[in-house]
Design a protein around this motif. Structure first.
Motif, PDB file in Angstrom:
ATOM      1  N   GLU A  57       0.743  -1.264   0.131  1.00 55.38           N
ATOM      2  CA  GLU A  57       0.032   0.132   0.087  1.00 55.38           C
ATOM      3  C   GLU A  57       0.789   1.088  -0.007  1.00 55.38           C
ATOM      4  OE1 GLU A  57      -3.626   2.041   2.423  1.00 55.38           O
ATOM      5  OE2 GLU A  57      -3.056   0.138   3.163  1.00 55.38           O
ATOM      6  N   ARG A  58       0.854   1.966  -1.082  1.00 52.86           N
ATOM      7  CA  ARG A  58       1.557   3.116  -1.275  1.00 52.86           C
ATOM      8  C   ARG A  58       0.854   4.304  -0.510  1.00 52.86           C
ATOM      9  NH1 ARG A  58       2.107  -0.800  -4.994  1.00 52.86           N
ATOM     10  NH2 ARG A  58       3.987  -0.631  -6.179  1.00 52.86           N
ATOM     11  N   LYS A  59       1.652   5.078   0.378  1.00 51.33           N
ATOM     12  CA  LYS A  59       0.723   6.103   1.302  1.00 51.33           C
ATOM     13  C   LYS A  59       1.859   7.297   1.328  1.00 51.33           C
ATOM     14  CE  LYS A  59      -1.387   2.935   4.326  1.00 51.33           C
ATOM     15  NZ  LYS A  59      -2.104   3.353   5.834  1.00 51.33           N
ATOM     16  N   THR A  60       1.163   8.265   1.850  1.00 51.59           N
ATOM     17  CA  THR A  60       1.961   9.769   2.073  1.00 51.59           C
ATOM     18  C   THR A  60       1.539  10.194   3.344  1.00 51.59           C
ATOM     19  OG1 THR A  60       1.476  10.126  -0.348  1.00 51.59           O
ATOM     20  CG2 THR A  60       2.164  12.058   1.015  1.00 51.59           C
ATOM     21  N   ASP A  61       2.589  10.618   4.120  1.00 48.90           N
ATOM     22  CA  ASP A  61       2.505  11.049   5.353  1.00 48.90           C
ATOM     23  C   ASP A  61       1.861  12.550   5.431  1.00 48.90           C
ATOM     24  OD1 ASP A  61       4.827  12.780   5.101  1.00 48.90           O
ATOM     25  OD2 ASP A  61       5.760  12.181   6.684  1.00 48.90           O
ATOM     26  N   PHE A  68       5.702   3.123   2.208  1.00 50.83           N
ATOM     27  CA  PHE A  68       4.670   2.283   1.704  1.00 50.83           C
ATOM     28  C   PHE A  68       4.567   1.157   3.046  1.00 50.83           C
ATOM     29  CE2 PHE A  68       8.966   0.503   0.447  1.00 50.83           C
ATOM     30  CZ  PHE A  68       9.154  -0.602   0.837  1.00 50.83           C
ATOM     31  N   LYS A  80       6.708  -1.681   7.556  1.00 50.41           N
ATOM     32  CA  LYS A  80       6.557  -0.283   6.936  1.00 50.41           C
ATOM     33  C   LYS A  80       7.925   0.168   6.605  1.00 50.41           C
ATOM     34  CE  LYS A  80       5.517   4.269   8.930  1.00 50.41           C
ATOM     35  NZ  LYS A  80       5.248   5.054   9.840  1.00 50.41           N
TER      36      LYS A  80
END
Length: 122
Positions: A57-61, A68, A80
């Motif tokens: 799962e690609r995320k952005t803080d 990811f 993580k």
């Protein structure tokens, strides 16, 4: 140097691991586990799930930095990444986990910690 999982025991008595690439850079960090056996199961889960792109799962803080998480089939997070400067750097991190997790050895640092504690007591 080849890729490895470093299995460690925290000061709180819980267990965790880092997946390190051949250059010794951490490319994935686990959650905390109550037991060493659970952490070892987590390593096996990383090895099983890391080749599957759909498990990332690609995320952005909140600061806009990409990172990811690697998930098991049940969507539980098993690792993580660090925060990356760009999406392309994050994608390289995912590629590194895919490449390295399956071939990584396990460096059980909990055994070394036990010997160091025993030596300090004698």
């Amino acid at each position: 140097m080849s890729a490895k999982f470093e299995l460690k025991k925290s000061r709180s008595g819980k267990f965790m691991f880092n997946l390190k690439a051949g250059n010794n850079e951490i490319i994935l960090t686990s959650q905390m586990y109550e037991s060493k056996a659970s952490a070892e199961t987590g390593i096996a889960s990383v090895q099983q799930n890391s080749p599957l792109d759909g498990r990332y799962e690609r995320k952005t803080d909140s600061d806009g930095k990409p990172y990811f998480v690697l998930q098991a089939a049940n969507k539980e997070i098993i690792g993580k990444s660090e925060m990356y400067a760009s999406r392309s750097a994050m994608e390289k991190g995912i590629a590194s986990v895919k490449k390295n997790a399956a071939i990584a050895t396990i460096d059980d640092m909990t055994a070394q910690e036990g010997r160091a504690t025993a030596a300090a007591k004698s």
